[in-house]
Structures are given as C-alpha cells and as structure tokens.
Write a protein that holds these residues in place. Structure first.
Motif, PDB file in Angstrom:
ATOM      1  N   CYS A 210       0.842  -1.198   0.000  1.00 15.18           N
ATOM      2  CA  CYS A 210       0.000   0.000   0.000  1.00 15.18           C
ATOM      3  C   CYS A 210       0.876   1.248   0.000  1.00 15.18           C
ATOM      4  O   CYS A 210       1.881   1.294   0.698  1.00 15.18           O
ATOM      5  CB  CYS A 210      -0.893  -0.014   1.243  1.00 15.18           C
ATOM      6  N   LYS A 212      -0.603   4.326   0.538  1.00 17.89           N
ATOM      7  CA  LYS A 212      -1.456   5.394   1.061  1.00 17.89           C
ATOM      8  C   LYS A 212      -0.918   6.006   2.368  1.00 17.89           C
ATOM      9  O   LYS A 212      -1.165   7.152   2.658  1.00 17.89           O
ATOM     10  CB  LYS A 212      -2.879   4.863   1.308  1.00 17.89           C
ATOM     11  N   PHE A 213      -0.255   5.241   3.182  1.00 19.42           N
ATOM     12  CA  PHE A 213       0.332   5.735   4.434  1.00 19.42           C
ATOM     13  C   PHE A 213      -0.672   6.452   5.337  1.00 19.42           C
ATOM     14  O   PHE A 213      -0.439   7.587   5.754  1.00 19.42           O
ATOM     15  CB  PHE A 213       1.543   6.638   4.143  1.00 19.42           C
ATOM     16  N   CYS A 214      -1.782   5.808   5.618  1.00 13.25           N
ATOM     17  CA  CYS A 214      -2.690   6.331   6.638  1.00 13.25           C
ATOM     18  C   CYS A 214      -1.882   6.394   7.944  1.00 13.25           C
ATOM     19  O   CYS A 214      -1.088   5.481   8.215  1.00 13.25           O
ATOM     20  CB  CYS A 214      -3.894   5.419   6.809  1.00 13.25           C
ATOM     21  N   PHE A 216      -2.282   5.826  10.960  1.00 11.05           N
ATOM     22  CA  PHE A 216      -2.420   4.833  12.043  1.00 11.05           C
ATOM     23  C   PHE A 216      -1.898   3.457  11.638  1.00 11.05           C
ATOM     24  O   PHE A 216      -1.812   2.558  12.451  1.00 11.05           O
ATOM     25  CB  PHE A 216      -3.899   4.686  12.442  1.00 11.05           C
ATOM     26  N   CYS A 217      -1.530   3.253  10.373  1.00 14.32           N
ATOM     27  CA  CYS A 217      -1.432   1.901   9.803  1.00 14.32           C
ATOM     28  C   CYS A 217      -0.002   1.428   9.524  1.00 14.32           C
ATOM     29  O   CYS A 217       0.829   2.175   9.007  1.00 14.32           O
ATOM     30  CB  CYS A 217      -2.248   1.880   8.510  1.00 14.32           C
ATOM     31  N   VAL A 219       0.673  -1.238   7.531  1.00 14.58           N
ATOM     32  CA  VAL A 219       0.749  -2.033   6.293  1.00 14.58           C
ATOM     33  C   VAL A 219       1.797  -1.525   5.282  1.00 14.58           C
ATOM     34  O   VAL A 219       2.557  -2.330   4.731  1.00 14.58           O
ATOM     35  CB  VAL A 219      -0.653  -2.165   5.647  1.00 14.58           C
ATOM     36  N   PRO A 220       1.880  -0.209   5.026  1.00 14.58           N
ATOM     37  CA  PRO A 220       2.884   0.234   4.050  1.00 14.58           C
ATOM     38  C   PRO A 220       4.313  -0.152   4.444  1.00 14.58           C
ATOM     39  O   PRO A 220       5.184  -0.289   3.587  1.00 14.58           O
ATOM     40  CB  PRO A 220       2.719   1.755   4.012  1.00 14.58           C
ATOM     41  N   GLN A 254      -4.247  -5.448  -0.087  1.00 13.06           N
ATOM     42  CA  GLN A 254      -4.361  -4.475   1.009  1.00 13.06           C
ATOM     43  C   GLN A 254      -5.105  -3.237   0.520  1.00 13.06           C
ATOM     44  O   GLN A 254      -5.758  -2.559   1.274  1.00 13.06           O
ATOM     45  CB  GLN A 254      -2.968  -4.056   1.511  1.00 13.06           C
ATOM     46  N   HIS A 293      -9.936   1.246  -0.946  1.00 14.94           N
ATOM     47  CA  HIS A 293      -9.797   2.626  -0.455  1.00 14.94           C
ATOM     48  C   HIS A 293     -10.735   3.513  -1.259  1.00 14.94           C
ATOM     49  O   HIS A 293     -10.808   3.375  -2.483  1.00 14.94           O
ATOM     50  CB  HIS A 293      -8.347   3.097  -0.627  1.00 14.94           C
ATOM     51  N   GLN A 320     -13.371   4.899   8.066  1.00 19.17           N
ATOM     52  CA  GLN A 320     -12.603   5.064   9.326  1.00 19.17           C
ATOM     53  C   GLN A 320     -13.192   6.105  10.278  1.00 19.17           C
ATOM     54  O   GLN A 320     -13.261   5.882  11.478  1.00 19.17           O
ATOM     55  CB  GLN A 320     -11.112   5.395   9.077  1.00 19.17           C
ATOM     56  N   ARG A 332      -6.119  10.293   5.271  1.00 19.45           N
ATOM     57  CA  ARG A 332      -6.945   9.421   4.435  1.00 19.45           C
ATOM     58  C   ARG A 332      -7.099   9.922   3.001  1.00 19.45           C
ATOM     59  O   ARG A 332      -7.608   9.245   2.132  1.00 19.45           O
ATOM     60  CB  ARG A 332      -8.332   9.224   5.080  1.00 19.45           C
TER      61      ARG A 332
HETATM   62 FE1  SF4 Z   1      -3.122   1.407   3.191  1.00 26.04          FE
HETATM   63 FE2  SF4 Z   1      -5.514   0.659   4.182  1.00 26.04          FE
HETATM   64 FE3  SF4 Z   1      -3.375   0.883   5.816  1.00 26.04          FE
HETATM   65 FE4  SF4 Z   1      -4.493   3.098   4.792  1.00 26.04          FE
HETATM   66  S1  SF4 Z   1      -5.492   1.624   6.217  1.00 26.04           S
HETATM   67  S2  SF4 Z   1      -2.272   2.632   4.866  1.00 26.04           S
HETATM   68  S3  SF4 Z   1      -5.132   2.377   2.759  1.00 26.04           S
HETATM   69  S4  SF4 Z   1      -3.611  -0.594   4.116  1.00 26.04           S
END
Ligand code: SF4
Ligand code: 5AD
Length: 511
Positions: A210, A212-214, A216-217, A219-220, A254, A293, A320, A332
């Motif tokens: 991902c 997007k770099f939200c 809180f997340c 995943v990236p 993701q 997203h 969210q 976001r």
């Molecule tokens: Fe990426 Fe979803 Fe995490 Fe945002 S919440 S950084 S869109 S995986």
C-alpha cells in the motif's frame, strides 16, 4: 485483556473467514505433491526423502495471511511436508503473524515462549516466524527467541524450501528483504485435490502492499509498496481454482481497488476490467474483492458493479471516521463529502449494494463532536456490516507521536455506542431481505441433519433444508426469517423464483 476491536457479521476483511468470530486461527491443510519451480537444495533432498514431514501453520489476522499460509503449504508440499492439525506431531511449526492488532509482537513472543518450552521438554522440531511481525521485527525475533530457526517476511514465501534447508543445516535464517523477483512466478499452484479440500470459495491475491500511508497503519511498512500481479497470472490461478470446483473467488489486496496489473499486451488494467476477464470463466459463479480505499473507486470499477452480474453486491469500503478533521489527521486523502459522493455513484450503478466498512474510534484528537460525525455517517450509509476498532498505537507510524491521545475509558464508551448502532443496522439489514428470493451459493452441510448452508449475494449466511447434492450450486431461496448472524430460507423452484421477482419488480415500481 480487552480485545482492541470488536468484530461484526462475517469475518471480513482482516479476519480469516474460517475463524468465525475469533481473530486467530489454526488452519491445517491437506496437501499433495506437485512439481514446482521452487528452489531446491541438496540438504532438502536428504531431509525430505526419509519420511513425510508434518507441517503445522498457525495463521493470525487477515484473509491475505490465510491465503499466504496455503501458499507456504503448497511450496513445501513437493518437499514432503504434509499438514497436521496437531502441533505435537509437527516437524515444522510456522507462525504466520499479523501486525494490525494491538500488542501483536508480544503475542508472538509469548507463543514462542511456549514453543521454546516444548523444545526444552525434548520435542524436536523447527520453528519459523512469517508474516508482518516477522517483516517488522525480524532480527529482534531471532535475537530474543532461542526457539526460532527461521524468520521470513511475506515477500520470501517462494523461497521457503531453500530457507528451511539452510535452517536445517544449522544457519539462523532472517530473510526480510523485498526481493526484486516476482514471488508469485515461483510459488507453485496447488494440486486439484488440495484445492477441493479447501472448499468452494477461495481467496486469490491480486495486489499487495500500500502507498497510502494512513497515519495509524503499519501495512505500508510491513507489506511494502503497492504492486499488482499480471492479468494472465491471475487468470491462470483463477482457472486452476475453478477447474478444481471453486465457484466463488474473493480477490485480495491491502488496497485491492488500486489494482493495475499488466495484460498480455503490456497494457495496464484496472480491477473492473480484471473482474470482467474473470467473469468469462464459465463455471465461476461469483466474484468479490476486498479491501478497498475510497479514492480508488474508479468510474470503471463502479460501472463493473452495474454490468458484471458475477460481481456480488457487497462492498467493503472503509471510511474510518465521519469527521473531516480526523480524516485529515489520519491522512486518508478524502473528505466525508467525497465519500458520500462515491456511495451515491455506487448506489446509482447498483441500487441494492450492501455496504460494509471499518471504523476507528479514539484516534488522537477525536472530540465528542468528531465521534458524533462518525455516528452520523454510519446511520446515513446504513452499513449492512462493519468492523470497529479502538485506536491503538503502532510504533513507527505518525499516529504514535501525535499529541491528544484519547483516554482508554473514552474509547471504550465510544466503541460501545458505535457497536450498538451497527448491531441494530445489521439486524435491520437481515430483516430487510425477509420475503425476498435471493440466489444462494450452497457451500456446505448445515449444522442440523437435512440442512445445508450457503451465502446470499450480500454475504449473509443462509441456512435451509435441502439435500447435500446441491452443494456447489446456486439456488433461488425465499428468505423466511432473520436472526442476528444468519438468515433462514426455503429453496424455491425456478418458476416460483420468476414469479417472485415479478412481484418484487412491481413493488419497486409502485414505490
Ligand atoms: Fe493502506 Fe488501508 Fe493501511 Fe491506509 S489503512 S495505509 S489504505 S492498508
Ligand atoms: N488502531 C486501530 N485500528 C487500526 N486499524 C489499522 N490500524 C489500526 C490502529 N493502529 C484498522 C483500520 C483498518 C483495519 C484493517 O484495521 O480500521 O481499516
């Protein structure tokens, strides 16, 4: 300890479908041998020819981890590893970890403590740690736990036989690079009988990572930059699954609606077109995808929901928060008004679309007024299901350093209010289909003798009387009752179905 989140409805999108309402699961698998292009070493040959070895994989977290655990099992099958549901029988224990939940690494270390104890008691087996915690804390895991023989991130699964062989020969392996090669090119396809043993519905990863770099997340950081598999590769895997009897595919990523794989001519293809190509596979009945997203909900994808009848009318589209201020702090990249407009476009294309989402309460700086805005969007969109989370700090993400962290008691209160609202909406959604005739994909025997179970187009669990020979078929089912987590129906004839849809059309026209 209190769970950081509460789950609603069905296990989507970060919780394995097989796990029911528990966020962690163990998925033993039945495997067969198959030729594969995975790397093979002489040590491997020595260790695997003697007797079949037993593999125990414990899968935490999302559906992609469920998919990945199957791929790891498929990669090891040609090297003599068979699945076992009994940890005491295992020659290799793999923990496929998840970093999305609070205190994820502590949980892994406590599990490793138990495995170390088993080793001290004299049991002889290898231990591997995979998944997002492995990716994020590779060296730390190897340093802190003597029980661990190999640590490897999600981009190295195709190299598992080779990594295991190195570990068997005494090396302590930590592999958390993002290699340039395409792991999917190297991962073997499962044998037909193995696919059949996994059921009529299957996951298929089409996109990973991902950008997007939200705030809180994690995943990236754990899954890396956004990448898409090629159209041909996805189609080949899909055809293989369908040939083995799979009737429904859930495409995973993701950020799956950012899919932009190349086709055979080198043209970039979006998710809508990919679904169109998949729909051409005759025996495939249903297509779903998760998770998306809002910014990547393109016109093409929305049009696919109108035109592609195999694409199911259930969409997981997390917002969210319902507050623009909080959405901005979350990075976001969209406002509440943008989200509203997207939902309107979706409902224009597919009026009966059931919506699902994720919500975080207690993000840093969230006031009572911000939370009230979240409650408003929940009511307005009328979600058929949702996943709700208390914000919890993930070290290394921008949210972790933000001022104004919300007290735990406030988060608890807001979560309870939100959950109550969503529970009411879920019940209302279930009741709204009573009296309608829905297509149900019959997936398995029911809990009671003479019963069968399946899913409606809206992902509702449906129970009904019927013979097991219908498993694998799509049947018209008149919904007669709705409970909290499932609905009940009665299979009707196709003629009755036709009559019912005429009545439904007349009712809609009269409204
Ligand atoms: Fe990426 Fe979803 Fe995490 Fe945002 S919440 S950084 S869109 S995986
Ligand atoms: N705290 C709480 N919830 C989180 N999620 C992701 N990171 C966090 C966090 N730090 C939730 C988001 C996301 C879902 C998969 O998990 O709602 O959509």
């Amino acid at each position: 300890m209190q769970e950081p989140h509460t789950l609603h409805y069905r296990a989507l999108p970060w919780i394995p479908a097989s796990a029911g309402m528990t966020p962690e699961t163990t998925k033993p698998r039945v495997l067969g041998a198959e030729c594969s292009p995975v790397l093979f070493s002489p040590q491997m040959a020595e260790t695997t020819e003697l007797r079949p070895k037993k593999l125990f994989i414990k899968t935490y977290g999302c559906q992609m981890n469920v998919y990945d655990s199957d791929r790891m099992a498929d990669a090891l099958a040609p090297h003599g590893y068979e699945p076992t549901p009994v940890i005491d029988d295992a020659d290799l224990v793999v923990l496929n970890t998840c970093h999305i939940r609070e205190k994820a690494s502590e949980k892994v270390f406590s599990e490793l403590g138990r495995l170390a104890e088993m080793k001290r008691e004299g049991r002889d087996f290898m231990v591997g740690v995979a998944g997002c915690v492995a990716q994020a804390e590779g060296e730390e895991i190897a340093r802190r736990s003597k029980a661990v023989d190999l640590v490897f991130g999600p981009q190295s699964y195709h190299r598992l036989p080779e990594l295991l062989a190195r570990a068997v020969s005494g090396e302590r392996v930590v592999e958390t690079e993002f290699p340039a090669e395409d792991k999917f090119e190297h991962l073997p396809q499962a044998e037909q009988k193995v696919i059949r043993s996994r059921g009529l519905t299957a996951f298929l990863t089409v996109q990973e990572g991902c950008d997007k770099f939200c705030s809180f997340c994690v995943v990236p950081y754990t899954r890396g930059a956004e990448t898409s598999r090629s159209v041909e590769q996805v189609l080949a895997e899909a055809r293989n699954l369908v040939a083995a009897g799979v009737r429904e595919l859930t495409l995973l990523g993701q950020n799956v609606n950012a899919y932009h794989g190349l086709d055979a001519r080198g043209r970039s293809v979006g998710l809508g077109e990919l679904c169109e190509r998949l729909a051409e596979i005759e025996d495939l009945a249903r297509i779903r995808y998760t998770t998306s997203h809002p910014s990547d909900m393109t016109d093409e994808l929305i049009a696919a929901h109108r035109d592609n009848l195999k694409l199911m009318p259930y969409l997981h589209l997390p917002v969210q928060s319902g507050s623009d201020r909080i959405l901005k702090a979350m990075n976001r990249r969209h406002t509440v008004a943008d989200y509203r407009r997207i939902i309107e476009r979706i409902k224009t294309a597919r009026p009966d679309m059931a919506m699902s989402g994720d919500f975080i309460v207690g993000f840093p700086g969230e006031t009572d007024a911000d939370f009230a805005d979240t409650m408003s969007i929940v009511r307005e969109v009328g979600y058929a299901s949702a996943y709700t989370f208390k914000y919890s700090i993930r070290p290394g993400t921008p949210g972790a350093d933000m001022a104004d962290q919300v007290p735990e008691a406030v988060k608890t209160e807001r979560l309870a209010a939100l959950n109550q609202q969503i529970a009411t909406q879920m019940r209302d959604f279930g009741r709204s289909v009573v009296g309608r005739t829905l297509d149900v994909l019959i997936e398995k025997p029911g809990r009671m003798p003479g019963q069968i179970g399946g899913r409606s187009p809206y992902l509702q669990a449906v129970h009904m009387e019927g013979p097991e020979r219908l498993i694998g078929s799509v049947q018209p089912v008149l919904i007669v009752a709705a409970g909290n987590n499932s609905i009940e129906g009665k299979i009707v004839t196709h003629a009755e179905r036709k009559a019912a849809s005429l009545i439904e059309t007349q009712v809609v026209a009269a409204q």
